[in-house]
Design a protein around this motif. Sequence first.
Motif, short mmCIF file in Angstrom:
data_model
loop_
_atom_site.label_atom_id
_atom_site.label_comp_id
_atom_site.label_asym_id
_atom_site.label_seq_id
_atom_site.Cartn_x
_atom_site.Cartn_y
_atom_site.Cartn_z
N GLN B 50 31.91 -27.07 -45.31
CA GLN B 50 32.91 -27.24 -46.36
C GLN B 50 32.11 -27.61 -47.61
O GLN B 50 31.60 -28.73 -47.73
CB GLN B 50 33.92 -28.33 -46.01
CG GLN B 50 35.00 -28.53 -47.05
CD GLN B 50 35.83 -27.30 -47.30
OE1 GLN B 50 36.10 -26.50 -46.41
NE2 GLN B 50 36.25 -27.13 -48.54
N GLY B 51 32.02 -26.67 -48.54
CA GLY B 51 31.14 -26.89 -49.68
C GLY B 51 29.69 -26.83 -49.24
O GLY B 51 29.29 -25.91 -48.53
N THR B 52 28.91 -27.82 -49.62
CA THR B 52 27.49 -27.82 -49.30
C THR B 52 27.18 -28.48 -47.97
O THR B 52 26.09 -28.28 -47.42
CB THR B 52 26.70 -28.56 -50.39
OG1 THR B 52 27.18 -29.90 -50.47
CG2 THR B 52 26.86 -27.89 -51.75
N GLY B 53 28.10 -29.27 -47.47
CA GLY B 53 27.81 -30.04 -46.27
C GLY B 53 28.30 -29.40 -44.99
O GLY B 53 29.33 -28.74 -44.96
N ALA B 54 27.53 -29.62 -43.93
CA ALA B 54 27.94 -29.14 -42.61
C ALA B 54 28.99 -30.10 -42.06
O ALA B 54 28.66 -31.21 -41.65
CB ALA B 54 26.74 -29.06 -41.68
N ALA B 55 30.24 -29.66 -42.06
CA ALA B 55 31.32 -30.52 -41.62
C ALA B 55 31.40 -30.61 -40.10
O ALA B 55 31.90 -31.60 -39.56
CB ALA B 55 32.66 -30.03 -42.18
N ASP B 56 30.90 -29.57 -39.44
CA ASP B 56 30.96 -29.56 -37.98
C ASP B 56 29.85 -28.66 -37.48
O ASP B 56 29.88 -27.45 -37.71
CB ASP B 56 32.32 -29.04 -37.49
CG ASP B 56 32.47 -29.09 -35.98
OD1 ASP B 56 33.60 -28.86 -35.50
OD2 ASP B 56 31.48 -29.34 -35.27
N ASP B 57 28.85 -29.24 -36.83
CA ASP B 57 27.75 -28.44 -36.28
C ASP B 57 27.71 -28.54 -34.77
O ASP B 57 26.67 -28.33 -34.14
CB ASP B 57 26.41 -28.85 -36.88
CG ASP B 57 26.03 -30.28 -36.55
OD1 ASP B 57 24.94 -30.71 -36.97
OD2 ASP B 57 26.83 -30.97 -35.87
N SER B 58 28.85 -28.85 -34.18
CA SER B 58 28.91 -29.10 -32.74
C SER B 58 28.63 -27.87 -31.90
O SER B 58 28.33 -27.99 -30.71
CB SER B 58 30.28 -29.67 -32.37
OG SER B 58 31.31 -28.75 -32.68
N GLY B 59 28.71 -26.68 -32.51
CA GLY B 59 28.48 -25.46 -31.74
C GLY B 59 27.03 -25.00 -31.70
O GLY B 59 26.69 -24.09 -30.95
N LEU B 60 26.17 -25.64 -32.47
CA LEU B 60 24.76 -25.26 -32.43
C LEU B 60 24.21 -25.55 -31.05
O LEU B 60 24.33 -26.68 -30.56
CB LEU B 60 23.97 -26.00 -33.49
CG LEU B 60 24.33 -25.69 -34.95
CD1 LEU B 60 23.50 -26.55 -35.90
CD2 LEU B 60 24.13 -24.21 -35.25
N PRO B 61 23.57 -24.58 -30.41
CA PRO B 61 23.18 -24.77 -29.00
C PRO B 61 22.05 -25.78 -28.78
O PRO B 61 22.01 -26.41 -27.73
CB PRO B 61 22.76 -23.35 -28.56
CG PRO B 61 22.46 -22.62 -29.81
CD PRO B 61 23.30 -23.21 -30.87
N ASN B 62 21.17 -25.89 -29.72
CA ASN B 62 20.06 -26.86 -29.58
C ASN B 62 19.40 -27.05 -30.94
O ASN B 62 19.82 -26.46 -31.94
CB ASN B 62 19.05 -26.35 -28.54
CG ASN B 62 18.60 -24.92 -28.82
OD1 ASN B 62 18.04 -24.65 -29.88
ND2 ASN B 62 18.89 -24.03 -27.89
#
Lengths: 109, 116
Positions: B50-62
């Motif tokens: 959202q904008g410049t910030g990662a609001a949710d990175d929970s899906g990154l595998p590692n």
Amino acid sequence: SQQGEEDPQALSIQEGENATMNCSYKTSINNLQWYRQNSGRGLVHLILIRSNEREKHSGRLRVTLDTSKKSSSLLITASRAADTASYFCATPHGNNLFFGTGTRLTVIP
Amino acid sequence: GAGVSQTPSNKVTEKGKYVELRCDPISGHTALYWYRQSLGQGPEFLIYFQGTGAADDSGLPNDRFFAVRPEGSVSTLKIQRTERGDSAVYLCASSLMASGVYNEQFFGPGTRLTVL
């Protein structure tokens, strides 16, 4: 993990016939969306149905939603060869979309 | 108007290499999403900005996966020490705003990554 499951995984019909695809999901939703994907690349939004709606139409598309069964169906009437694609249901969770596994539709001319 | 664009359209790399995948969202869209799609599967969520910030990175595998969006527009997905299992189509999407209620996302054509 993905939220939904589509059924069938693959469907092959003759041009002019109707195609019905089903989607089941696991948790409560505000809305459910259907997307189309050609050749494994970009997805195109087809239609959205809100949780308080039971049926919605858009052109040759008809979508139903049964929140008690946590299921939805997509009907394409009078299919055309150009409808050949993969179709996915998707449910929003927070600001993300959880996609089902998709139905591969082949319309034979 | 212009839709979401992604470059490159195809990327072939060797195991262990570093890759960057670029996404240009629709102008004015504040929300940007990355998904990964393996053969025969639906897209799986990776990260949302959202904008410049990662609001949710929970899906990154590692921790080999990282994404940035420094000016709130273009985003780059970075994969370090690539593995054969990273081979997939990486899809980017953008939306005008993230409401949490109605969220129509517009998808790019994807980048097909092949790790040899």
